[in-house]
Motif scaffolding. Sequence first.
Motif, PDB file in Angstrom:
ATOM      1  N   PHE A  82       0.839  -1.200   0.000  1.00 39.79           N
ATOM      2  CA  PHE A  82       0.000   0.000   0.000  1.00 39.79           C
ATOM      3  C   PHE A  82       0.874   1.250   0.000  1.00 39.79           C
ATOM      4  O   PHE A  82       0.613   2.207  -0.714  1.00 39.79           O
ATOM      5  N   GLU A  83       1.937   1.221   0.807  1.00 39.57           N
ATOM      6  CA  GLU A  83       2.797   2.387   0.934  1.00 39.57           C
ATOM      7  C   GLU A  83       3.616   2.651  -0.327  1.00 39.57           C
ATOM      8  O   GLU A  83       4.107   3.758  -0.542  1.00 39.57           O
ATOM      9  N   ASN A  84       3.757   1.656  -1.182  1.00 37.21           N
ATOM     10  CA  ASN A  84       4.590   1.810  -2.370  1.00 37.21           C
ATOM     11  C   ASN A  84       3.846   2.384  -3.572  1.00 37.21           C
ATOM     12  O   ASN A  84       4.445   2.576  -4.632  1.00 37.21           O
ATOM     13  N   ILE A  85       2.560   2.645  -3.431  1.00 34.48           N
ATOM     14  CA  ILE A  85       1.823   3.257  -4.529  1.00 34.48           C
ATOM     15  C   ILE A  85       2.186   4.737  -4.586  1.00 34.48           C
ATOM     16  O   ILE A  85       2.005   5.467  -3.606  1.00 34.48           O
ATOM     17  N   PRO A  86       2.716   5.241  -5.705  1.00 35.33           N
ATOM     18  CA  PRO A  86       3.092   6.664  -5.799  1.00 35.33           C
ATOM     19  C   PRO A  86       1.897   7.574  -5.541  1.00 35.33           C
ATOM     20  O   PRO A  86       0.775   7.273  -5.948  1.00 35.33           O
ATOM     21  N   THR A  87       2.156   8.687  -4.864  1.00 37.50           N
ATOM     22  CA  THR A  87       1.085   9.612  -4.491  1.00 37.50           C
ATOM     23  C   THR A  87       1.392  11.019  -4.989  1.00 37.50           C
ATOM     24  O   THR A  87       2.498  11.525  -4.812  1.00 37.50           O
ATOM     25  N   PHE A  88       0.405  11.638  -5.593  1.00 41.02           N
ATOM     26  CA  PHE A  88       0.519  12.973  -6.178  1.00 41.02           C
ATOM     27  C   PHE A  88      -0.349  13.921  -5.349  1.00 41.02           C
ATOM     28  O   PHE A  88      -1.550  13.697  -5.181  1.00 41.02           O
ATOM     29  N   ASP A  89       0.257  14.982  -4.829  1.00 40.19           N
ATOM     30  CA  ASP A  89      -0.474  15.955  -4.006  1.00 40.19           C
ATOM     31  C   ASP A  89      -1.274  16.881  -4.923  1.00 40.19           C
ATOM     32  O   ASP A  89      -0.851  17.995  -5.247  1.00 40.19           O
ATOM     33  N   PHE A  90      -2.426  16.380  -5.330  1.00 33.84           N
ATOM     34  CA  PHE A  90      -3.231  17.107  -6.311  1.00 33.84           C
ATOM     35  C   PHE A  90      -4.705  16.776  -6.093  1.00 33.84           C
ATOM     36  O   PHE A  90      -5.063  15.614  -5.897  1.00 33.84           O
ATOM     37  N   VAL A  91      -5.555  17.807  -6.117  1.00 31.32           N
ATOM     38  CA  VAL A  91      -7.003  17.616  -5.985  1.00 31.32           C
ATOM     39  C   VAL A  91      -7.651  17.894  -7.331  1.00 31.32           C
ATOM     40  O   VAL A  91      -7.514  18.989  -7.886  1.00 31.32           O
ATOM     41  N   MET A  92      -8.353  16.898  -7.856  1.00 30.16           N
ATOM     42  CA  MET A  92      -9.023  17.056  -9.137  1.00 30.16           C
ATOM     43  C   MET A  92     -10.258  17.939  -8.975  1.00 30.16           C
ATOM     44  O   MET A  92     -11.093  17.709  -8.103  1.00 30.16           O
ATOM     45  N   ASP A  93     -10.371  18.946  -9.828  1.00 34.52           N
ATOM     46  CA  ASP A  93     -11.543  19.818  -9.860  1.00 34.52           C
ATOM     47  C   ASP A  93     -12.560  19.193 -10.820  1.00 34.52           C
ATOM     48  O   ASP A  93     -12.294  19.025 -12.002  1.00 34.52           O
ATOM     49  N   HIS A  94     -13.734  18.836 -10.307  1.00 36.26           N
ATOM     50  CA  HIS A  94     -14.755  18.204 -11.139  1.00 36.26           C
ATOM     51  C   HIS A  94     -15.157  19.085 -12.313  1.00 36.26           C
ATOM     52  O   HIS A  94     -15.558  18.570 -13.367  1.00 36.26           O
TER      53      HIS A  94
END
Length: 389
Positions: free
Chosen positions: A44-56
């Motif tokens: 679970f911890e190895n999934i890359p994470t992007f600090d981004f919030v998608m605007d609908h």
Amino acid sequence: MALTLKTTKAPQSCTNDQQQQQKQQQQLQQSSSVTLKEQESASFENIPTFDFVMDHDQLMDGTRHVVEWAFPHWTVSEAKFVLQTHGLTNKLVKCKWNGETVLIRTYGKGTDAIIDRDQEMINFIALSRFGLCPKVHGRFSNGFIYGYMEGIPFTISDVRHPRKSSLVARHLAKWHRVNASDLIEPKPRLFETYNQWLSEVPKKFSNPSVEASVRAFVTVERLQKELTHLECELAKVNSPLVFSHGDVNPNNIIYNAATDKVDFIDYEYGAYNPRGFDIGNHFCEHAGFDCEWDLYPDKDFQRQFLRAYLEAWNEGVDDEKKNEKTEVTEEEIDRLYAEVNKYSLAANLGWSIWSLVQAEISDLEFDYVTYCKLRLDQYFRQKKQFLEL
């Protein structure tokens, strides 16, 4: 990594039955064996994470931004983006570039109230070990990007096709043999989830028209009463505990004509649950989102489906007998027929509650209130007949 959610206590009159049922289910689960693929276990911890919030409201632009982050070597200006429109919970975009295809899923507004998103990721990890789901390439704050399964979604007519329905039955049996107990606590989550959803139904809907429509046919108190009663009744069934998909509707079944195989997609409702629920829910989904209940499969169709399921299940019990035809008795089919139809009641009741939550939070174009009423009406129509099976 195991997630622990708050427990909803069963009614006192059901407790002894449920404890016995859970004990039997755990014994069955422990005795089942599924050979894991020889590969490095996903983390679970190895999934890359992007600090981004998608605007609908800026979905396509945001999707391009996510793809640029996940695949910096792609020429995103040359990629083709297509909005997918079949879902009722999330927003989905397909991206194709240079022979590669990925999907970008943005969570529906407010859906954290009905879906545990960390659990969804854990489901991906568990299923990937058995080759039952695509790779997750990365997460962003309100969604993720993952691989594409080749094929086309089922139609309503496909679920009734003799050959294709047999493929679904056999694939469902394969799912049910997944052992994810190292990642997910093997306990039934069905009524815990339903009670959580019920707690999210607003005391008063923000839209006056929705408020008036809902109050004309149901109250939260009536739904709670039905949940409590149904939980008691289904505790008597002793349906084996399995890792369930939870939403095997036509849009979540992908058929690959080249290989003549099916896959399931969308794992947000995956959890350990009674076997009868997953199959009974699938039978309900034969009616489609328009709830054409005359399409609910008749007894002859169900028995053929259940025979294929049990044959595939029995083949998986003993790897040495995979090439042998496994006999399934009429009595086994009779018992499973009663089991799944009883649990189909839980499917209709549960999705009616889900619809009320969605009626308040969703920005998708769908009449959740009417859908709720159609599912609830079918629950009451079939309740007496199915509980007497």
